[in-house]
Design a protein around this motif. Structure first.
Motif, PDB file in Angstrom:
ATOM      1  N   TYR A 128       0.819  -1.218   0.000  1.00  0.00           N
ATOM      2  CA  TYR A 128       0.000   0.000   0.000  1.00  0.00           C
ATOM      3  C   TYR A 128       0.849   1.263   0.000  1.00  0.00           C
ATOM      4  CZ  TYR A 128       0.860   1.082   4.920  1.00  0.00           C
ATOM      5  OH  TYR A 128       1.464   1.444   6.082  1.00  0.00           O
ATOM      6  N   SER A 129       2.048   1.177   0.638  1.00  0.00           N
ATOM      7  CA  SER A 129       2.864   2.391   0.732  1.00  0.00           C
ATOM      8  C   SER A 129       3.401   2.822  -0.629  1.00  0.00           C
ATOM      9  CB  SER A 129       4.012   2.160   1.715  1.00  0.00           C
ATOM     10  OG  SER A 129       4.734   1.012   1.364  1.00  0.00           O
ATOM     11  N   ALA A 130       3.380   1.918  -1.623  1.00  0.00           N
ATOM     12  CA  ALA A 130       3.868   2.302  -2.945  1.00  0.00           C
ATOM     13  C   ALA A 130       2.930   3.291  -3.627  1.00  0.00           C
ATOM     14  CB  ALA A 130       4.035   1.065  -3.828  1.00  0.00           C
ATOM     15  N   PHE A 131       1.690   3.365  -3.142  1.00  0.00           N
ATOM     16  CA  PHE A 131       0.766   4.300  -3.772  1.00  0.00           C
ATOM     17  C   PHE A 131       1.025   5.725  -3.293  1.00  0.00           C
ATOM     18  CE2 PHE A 131      -1.754   0.285  -3.961  1.00  0.00           C
ATOM     19  CZ  PHE A 131      -1.575   0.128  -5.322  1.00  0.00           C
ATOM     20  N   GLN A 132       1.977   5.851  -2.352  1.00  0.00           N
ATOM     21  CA  GLN A 132       2.402   7.187  -1.946  1.00  0.00           C
ATOM     22  C   GLN A 132       3.875   7.346  -2.269  1.00  0.00           C
ATOM     23  OE1 GLN A 132       1.235   7.741   2.188  1.00  0.00           O
ATOM     24  NE2 GLN A 132      -0.367   9.034   1.334  1.00  0.00           N
ATOM     25  N   GLN A 133       4.259   8.537  -2.561  1.00  0.00           N
ATOM     26  CA  GLN A 133       5.659   8.794  -2.872  1.00  0.00           C
ATOM     27  C   GLN A 133       6.048  10.075  -2.161  1.00  0.00           C
ATOM     28  OE1 GLN A 133       8.300   7.635  -4.611  1.00  0.00           O
ATOM     29  NE2 GLN A 133       9.417   9.544  -4.460  1.00  0.00           N
ATOM     30  N   THR A 134       7.267  10.089  -1.640  1.00  0.00           N
ATOM     31  CA  THR A 134       7.734  11.263  -0.932  1.00  0.00           C
ATOM     32  C   THR A 134       8.130  12.364  -1.928  1.00  0.00           C
ATOM     33  OG1 THR A 134       8.586   9.771   0.717  1.00  0.00           O
ATOM     34  CG2 THR A 134       9.335  12.049   0.830  1.00  0.00           C
ATOM     35  N   PRO A 176       9.870  14.758  -6.858  1.00  0.00           N
ATOM     36  CA  PRO A 176       9.987  13.448  -6.211  1.00  0.00           C
ATOM     37  C   PRO A 176      11.330  13.290  -5.516  1.00  0.00           C
ATOM     38  CG  PRO A 176      10.149  13.241  -8.590  1.00  0.00           C
ATOM     39  CD  PRO A 176       9.741  14.644  -8.320  1.00  0.00           C
ATOM     40  N   ALA A 177      11.290  12.703  -4.309  1.00  0.00           N
ATOM     41  CA  ALA A 177      12.528  12.431  -3.595  1.00  0.00           C
ATOM     42  C   ALA A 177      13.162  11.160  -4.137  1.00  0.00           C
ATOM     43  CB  ALA A 177      12.231  12.276  -2.104  1.00  0.00           C
ATOM     44  N   ASN A 178      14.431  10.992  -3.845  1.00  0.00           N
ATOM     45  CA  ASN A 178      15.127   9.781  -4.259  1.00  0.00           C
ATOM     46  C   ASN A 178      14.541   8.573  -3.530  1.00  0.00           C
ATOM     47  OD1 ASN A 178      16.944   8.293  -5.577  1.00  0.00           O
ATOM     48  ND2 ASN A 178      18.725   8.943  -4.394  1.00  0.00           N
ATOM     49  N   ASP A 179      14.717   7.366  -4.128  1.00  0.00           N
ATOM     50  CA  ASP A 179      14.080   6.192  -3.536  1.00  0.00           C
ATOM     51  C   ASP A 179      14.601   5.904  -2.128  1.00  0.00           C
ATOM     52  OD1 ASP A 179      16.426   5.636  -4.992  1.00  0.00           O
ATOM     53  OD2 ASP A 179      16.064   3.495  -4.798  1.00  0.00           O
ATOM     54  N   ASP A 180      15.888   6.201  -1.866  1.00  0.00           N
ATOM     55  CA  ASP A 180      16.413   5.946  -0.529  1.00  0.00           C
ATOM     56  C   ASP A 180      15.751   6.855   0.500  1.00  0.00           C
ATOM     57  OD1 ASP A 180      18.153   3.905  -1.192  1.00  0.00           O
ATOM     58  OD2 ASP A 180      19.680   5.329  -1.880  1.00  0.00           O
ATOM     59  N   VAL A 181      15.516   8.118   0.115  1.00  0.00           N
ATOM     60  CA  VAL A 181      14.827   9.055   1.001  1.00  0.00           C
ATOM     61  C   VAL A 181      13.402   8.567   1.248  1.00  0.00           C
ATOM     62  CG1 VAL A 181      14.021  11.428   1.257  1.00  0.00           C
ATOM     63  CG2 VAL A 181      16.230  10.960   0.160  1.00  0.00           C
ATOM     64  N   VAL A 213      11.766   7.741   4.811  1.00  0.00           N
ATOM     65  CA  VAL A 213      10.594   8.441   5.316  1.00  0.00           C
ATOM     66  C   VAL A 213       9.485   7.457   5.646  1.00  0.00           C
ATOM     67  CG1 VAL A 213       8.766  10.050   4.679  1.00  0.00           C
ATOM     68  CG2 VAL A 213      11.145  10.600   4.166  1.00  0.00           C
ATOM     69  N   LYS A 214       9.356   6.416   4.813  1.00  0.00           N
ATOM     70  CA  LYS A 214       8.308   5.418   5.053  1.00  0.00           C
ATOM     71  C   LYS A 214       8.702   4.438   6.149  1.00  0.00           C
ATOM     72  CE  LYS A 214       6.339   5.558   0.426  1.00  0.00           C
ATOM     73  NZ  LYS A 214       6.496   5.027  -0.922  1.00  0.00           N
ATOM     74  N   GLY A 215       9.933   4.572   6.650  1.00  0.00           N
ATOM     75  CA  GLY A 215      10.343   3.717   7.764  1.00  0.00           C
ATOM     76  C   GLY A 215      10.800   2.337   7.361  1.00  0.00           C
ATOM     77  N   LEU A 238       8.628  18.327   3.166  1.00  0.00           N
ATOM     78  CA  LEU A 238       8.673  16.917   2.792  1.00  0.00           C
ATOM     79  C   LEU A 238       7.262  16.365   2.982  1.00  0.00           C
ATOM     80  CD1 LEU A 238      11.232  15.168   2.116  1.00  0.00           C
ATOM     81  CD2 LEU A 238      10.929  14.175   4.369  1.00  0.00           C
ATOM     82  N   GLU A 239       6.751  15.725   1.961  1.00  0.00           N
ATOM     83  CA  GLU A 239       5.374  15.288   2.069  1.00  0.00           C
ATOM     84  C   GLU A 239       5.183  14.001   1.298  1.00  0.00           C
ATOM     85  OE1 GLU A 239       2.441  18.637   2.099  1.00  0.00           O
ATOM     86  OE2 GLU A 239       1.525  17.383   0.567  1.00  0.00           O
TER      87      GLU A 239
END
Lengths: 353, 297, 428
Positions: C59-65, C143-148, C152-154, C184-185
């Motif tokens: 589910y967290s993939a449907f959000q992106q930082t 969009p933030a980098n994937d590591d960020v 952020v998503k923990g 950051l959102e």
């Protein structure tokens, strides 16, 4: 109903006709080959597709052998333009290429890939030698009692192999024989270890086949677990099982440093620097091969080659190194960049081993 | 072979009461062993004529109809009776070649409609079946609207090509089948939503919509209640003004109520043919007598 | 009625025997019900376990930082060719402005890495769409980098040593600062539904694979449905029963059980090598999957035709329909729901297939979204496989998200099947 059938048949024939027409020309680069080079080639392809007016190349992960087979099938739009390989082309493959009219092939070495043995951070790191690896994983090993005799692998724990290692059951998760990583692991780690035993080393000179059988055959009694081609899966299994070691490419270690740690091999840690320097013993070169005949006929070929061989891609700080590829030394990079520029041809005669 | 009866008595007619009435006719009844047709199967100027017809099932394994000769007159109702499995339905299905659809069914002999051989090689079954309509045992309207059920036949045969012609044929057919008053306000409702008796009348309307000359009815009332049965029987009486009707029935009362002639079948043989009243009051054959007195069947 | 029973059982009434046995009969019935119920519970448990693990991971993939930056569309940078301008420089400049105390080449590089390399493509798109923004300063969510994103998503542990993390201590501190300043959102990940594949997780999307699946299935449907139904009708209604039709029937049933990879090999030999159709094309994928689904559709269609009551056929033949009219006007409409169900099952099978596509080159890295039947394309299950095999951590959640999209596709297809069936059923 009948009308519908007729209509759909008509549509189909149109579509088929369109397909035939399309096959006559191709406006994108078609790349096949090694699954080890795939993650690097795809990054270059994407970068190339987004920053130029050309279409993004299509890359299939077919394995080195499968890629060379497709590549060498002939010249023409229905055949791939480039094949990636995690080993050098064999003389027999080069000959097959020539037989099918693929005479002018450009060889490009792109960098190195390290194969690592890693375990969970929850356990202590290992410090192995290649000989330990060979003795722990080969199907048949020299009799510990001495003499030039082979017995089925008797070792149950790492301590049995080498008293300085922990008394942990030997359990290694690795790729199946179809994988290029497995071939390289067998050749570099196990073969390298076998050569540390004198009489086996002597055998290599006399009878190469027998040596390969002794050195490269992995035990089948459960100590080596074929965990599939998916390296992510091996990482997950390692986290769940702190006693197990896993075999995979360096890029997977690089991405998961918070969960797993690489074992030292012959005293050298599998770090970016060590692999680049060449001190880490289990590393292999990565290549791609280009069909010269296609450079003019397929749009974007020259630009793609230029992108791949640019410093921002394969350089020391290039984006490929971020993805886990180990760059070549400056001099070697310069040589291959020059080869690409001048389109110098590989000669099958140079491949004699 | 009009011989004994009392002397042989092959039937295992158990205990007392050995049919009292037939004693009168003793000597006149044909033996149960003799399976030749008694009575007069032919008429003058028949609508359909069947000569020496044999039917085999399973590629000749089962002999279902044995050498039957029988005529169907114009504007008459011919009832076919007999115990289960006697071949009366099989015979009926020979008349419009419905047996063609069964694998391994072979028909030999000659069947004519107005003198034309319906089994001649060049005969096309589609128009033939329009000429000789059929009503089945279980009401089987198409799973479509009432209107569509009736209009479908005329449309595929080109008898009613536009909507108004089709409306007309739907109305006349439904009127003739006695269903019009009940359904005229909801012709677009599904035919399968009607009651059993209505469905069967709808099937009759569907059959007569393609203007047949002969209507074959295969136990048309066996799935219906007595009231619906009575309605259909009245309808059959009216329909014979226009058509020749052959009806297979299990009910002897029905046969006597609707038919002019009756044919009795027994194990593939046509045993007796005659005017209905004669067959039911003074049968000529012992088997007929056995059947109508209820000894078997 | 009870006379003979009494005689046979020495005074015991038959009804007592019957009642005596009822306890055993009821027990057997209860047992059977429990078996059935536990089978259902077990399968439901597996299903919910699968769904829960997929959804909880995906589910967290449907959000992106996203990171909010004040981008100055500097005229000096954006002079000359707008397509190849250095948009990365704009991003870097905005970041340096945000953290003015960051000095040193290494630190600056690490700072720049917080933002996805795809951000420059976003900026390019903005500029190309509206040139008037050149020279202005705009607030842009990039969009933030994937590591960020992962941090952020923990999904990253922060408590391990710096050398063992993908992000340095400083980078984590910057992330905290950005979060604190509300720059950051986590936002809905539009890219995931509008982009093709990418090696950067934050730029990777499912649309390319979904379109590939769509084109492939269109070809499969257009071919397999009419061919399958026609074959079934011929075999069921017209073909004579003899040794040849028996042989054909056995072969069709056999084909339904042949491993799908075999059809891939056949497709490679026939469509690519013999007919010379393009590799990796949905057209060829559809042809191969047609071969694979045909037996399923033929078998289901024949079963549907067989289940049409013979009385309907008799009724049609009885008023003089030809065989063809009988089939097309009466039998086919009744058999259609069953045929559709079979077709949907076959199509759903085809939707989830990867093995035969491997042989014809549809297991490939393809960024561009296919726009036709002969463009190189991949399909949803292949995309799932490719992502599952990618080293980047952020692809783990995207893999699960892609599985959810695939499941949504399957549910949609089954809904369509049910709706079609209802429609056909209402007609009669």
């Amino acid at each position: 109903m009948l009308k519908k059938v007729i209509v759909s048949v008509a549509i189909l024939s149109l579509v088929l006709a369109a397909g035939m027409a399309n096959a006559a020309g191709r406006d994108y680069i078609s790349i096949v080959g090694s699954s080890t080079v795939y993650p690097f080639a795809t990054v270059v392809a994407e970068q190339f597709g987004k920053s130029t007016k050309f279409k993004t190349p299509k890359i299939e992960s077919t394995g080195s052998g499968g890629g060379l087979k497709l590549f060498c099938a002939g010249v023409g739009v229905e055949h791939p333009d480039i094949t990636n390989a995690s080993r050098r082309i064999k003389a027999s493959e080069c000959a097959r290429c020539a037989k099918n009219g693929v005479t002018d092939v450009i060889e490009v070495k792109v960098g190195y890939d390290g194969i690592v043995l890693a375990n969970s951070k929850k356990a202590k790191p290992f410090n192995l030698t290649r000989k330990d690896i060979y003795l722990a994983l080969a199907k048949q090993v020299p009799d510990p009692a001495g003499g030039e005799k082979l017995i089925p692998n008797p070792y149950k724990t790492w301590k049995d192999v080498n008293p300085s290692l922990p008394a942990v059951k030997i359990e290694v998760l690795g790729p199946p024989p179809t994988s290029g990583t497995r071939d390289a692991f067998a050749e570099l780690a196990m073969g390298g270890g076998a050569k540390k035993i004198k009489w086996i080393k002597a055998l290599k000179k006399k009878n190469k086949k027998a040596f390969k059988k002794i050195a490269y055959t992995v035990r089948e009694d459960g100590a080596y677990v074929e965990a599939g081609e998916n390296d992510n899966l091996i990482v997950q299994k390692l986290v769940a099982n702190p006693n197990a070691l896993g075999v995979f490419g360096f890029s997977f270690l690089d991405q998961n440093t918070d969960k797993i740690q690489g074992s030292k091999v012959d005293g050298v840690s599998p770090t970016f620097e060590n692999i680049a320097k060449g001190t880490y013993p289990v590393s292999r070169p990565l290549f791609f091969y280009v069909k010269k005949a296609h450079i003019e006929s397929i749009p974007g070929m020259k630009e793609y080659l230029a992108e791949f061989t640019s410093e921002k891609a394969w350089g020391n700080d290039g984006y490929l190194s971020e993805k886990g590829m180990i760059p070549m030394p400056d001099k070697e990079r310069g040589k291959f960049a020059e080869d690409v520029k001048t389109l110098s041809i590989l000669s099958c005669g140079d491949l004699k081993k | 072979m009009e011989t004994n009866n009392s002397g042989v008595e092959p039937e295992p007619t158990e205990d007392g009461a050995p049919e009292a009435a037939p004693a009168l006719k003793n000597g006149r009844l044909v033996s149960r062993e003799d399976r030749r047709t008694v009575g007069i199967p032919t008429v003058d100027n028949p609508r359909m004529r069947t000569e020496h017809v044999d039917v085999y099932y399973n590629y000749g394994e089962k002999h279902a109809i044995k050498d039957v000769t029988l005529d169907l007159a114009r504007n008459e109702v011919l009832a076919m009776i007999g115990p289960s499995g006697c071949g009366k339905s099989t015979y009926l299905r020979c008349l419009n070649r419905m047996n063609d659809t069964i694998d391994g069914c072979q028909v030999s002999g000659k069947i004519t409609l107005d003198g034309e051989d319906i089994y001649a090689p060049r005969v096309d079954v589609s128009p033939l079946r329009a000429q000789i309509g059929m009503v089945f045992q279980k009401p089987n309207p198409f799973p479509k609207s009432i209107w569509e059920n009736v209009a479908y036949g005329p449309r595929i045969h080109g008898l009613a090509t536009n909507r108004s012609e089709q409306d007309e044929v739907v109305e006349t057919s439904l009127k003739r089948a006695g269903l019009w008053e009940e359904v005229k306000d909801h012709l677009q409702d599904p035919g399968t939503g009607l009651s059993g008796g209505q469905q069967q009348r709808l099937c009759i309307a569907r059959t007569i919509a393609v203007s047949p000359e002969v209507i074959l009815m295969d136990e048309p009332c066996s799935a219906l209640d007595p009231i619906s049965t009575a309605v259909i029987e009245d309808l059959i009486n009216e329909l014979k003004e226009h058509y020749s009707i052959a009806i297979v029935t299990h009910s002897m009362q029905q046969a006597s109520r609707v038919s002019q002639r009756t044919a009795y079948f027994h194990l593939g043989d046509l045993i007796e043919v005659g005017p209905t009243e004669q067959v039911f009051t003074t049968p000529l054959h012992q088997l007929t007598e056995d059947y109508i007195t209820g000894r078997f069947g | 009625m009870n006379k003979p029973g009494q005689a046979a059982n020495g005074g015991q009434r038959p009804i007592d025997i019957v009642k005596g046995g009822m306890v055993r009969r009821h027990r057997a019935e209860r047992r059977f019900k429990i078996y059935g119920l536990s089978a259902i519970v077990l399968s439901l448990a597996f299903l919910s376990f699968l769904l829960i693990s997929i959804v909880s991971q995906g589910y967290s993939a449907f959000q992106q930082t996203y990171i909010k930056l004040e981008i100055n569309f500097d005229q000096n940078v954006l002079s000359g060719n707008l397509a190849t301008a250095n948009y990365q420089a704009l991003v870097k400049k905005a970041l340096y402005k945000l953290f003015p105390d960051v000095k040193g080449r290494g630190d600056k590089r690490h700072l720049a890495k917080l933002v996805s390399p795809g951000a420059s493509f976003d900026l390019r798109k903005m500029v190309l769409a509206d040139r008037h923004i050149i020279g202005t300063t705009r607030e842009v969510w990039l969009p933030a980098n994937d590591d960020v994103d992962m941090a952020v998503k923990g999904h990253y542990r922060r408590d391990v040593a710096e050398s063992e993390r993908r992000l340095t201590d400083k980078q984590l501190a910057w992330i905290d600062v950005l979060e604190h300043r509300q720059r950051l959102e986590k936002r809905f990940n539009v890219t995931f539904f509008t982009a093709g594949d990418s090696r950067e997780p934050e730029q990777a999307g499912i649309l390319g694979a979904a379109m590939g699946s769509f084109y492939t299935l269109i070809v499969t449907l257009v071919l397999s449905f009419p061919i399958g139904v026609a074959a079934a009708i011929y075999l069921e209604e017209f073909a004579p029963t003899n040794k040849w039709t028996d042989l054909i029937e056995v072969n069709i049933n056999n084909l339904a059980a042949v491993p799908s990879i075999v059809f891939g090999l056949l497709g490679l030999a026939v469509f690519l090598n013999f007919f010379g159709l393009p590799r990796s094309a949905p057209l060829v994928g559809g042809l191969v999957l047609t071969l694979m689904t045909l037996p399923t559709i033929i078998i289901a269609s024949r079963a549907a035709l067989k289940s049409v009551p013979p009385s309907i056929r008799e009724a049609a033949l009885g008023i003089g329909s030809s065989k063809m009219q009988m089939v097309l006007n009466h039998v086919l409409p009744l058999a259609m729901p069953g045929m559709l169900t079979g077709t949907i099952i076959g199509m759903a099978q085809a939707l989830g297939e990867t093995a035969p596509l491997l042989m014809i080159g549809m297991v490939a890295f393809i960024v561009d979204i296919p726009a036709g039947f002969t463009d190189p394309a991949t399909v949803l299950p292949v995309q799932i496989y490719l992502w599952a095999d990618s080293p980047e951590r952020a692809f783990v959640e995207r893999t699960s998200a892609a599985i959810m999209v695939l499941l949504a596709f399957l549910i949609a297809m089954n809904l369509v099947a049910i709706l079609l069936r209802k429609r056909f059923e209402r007609r009669w």
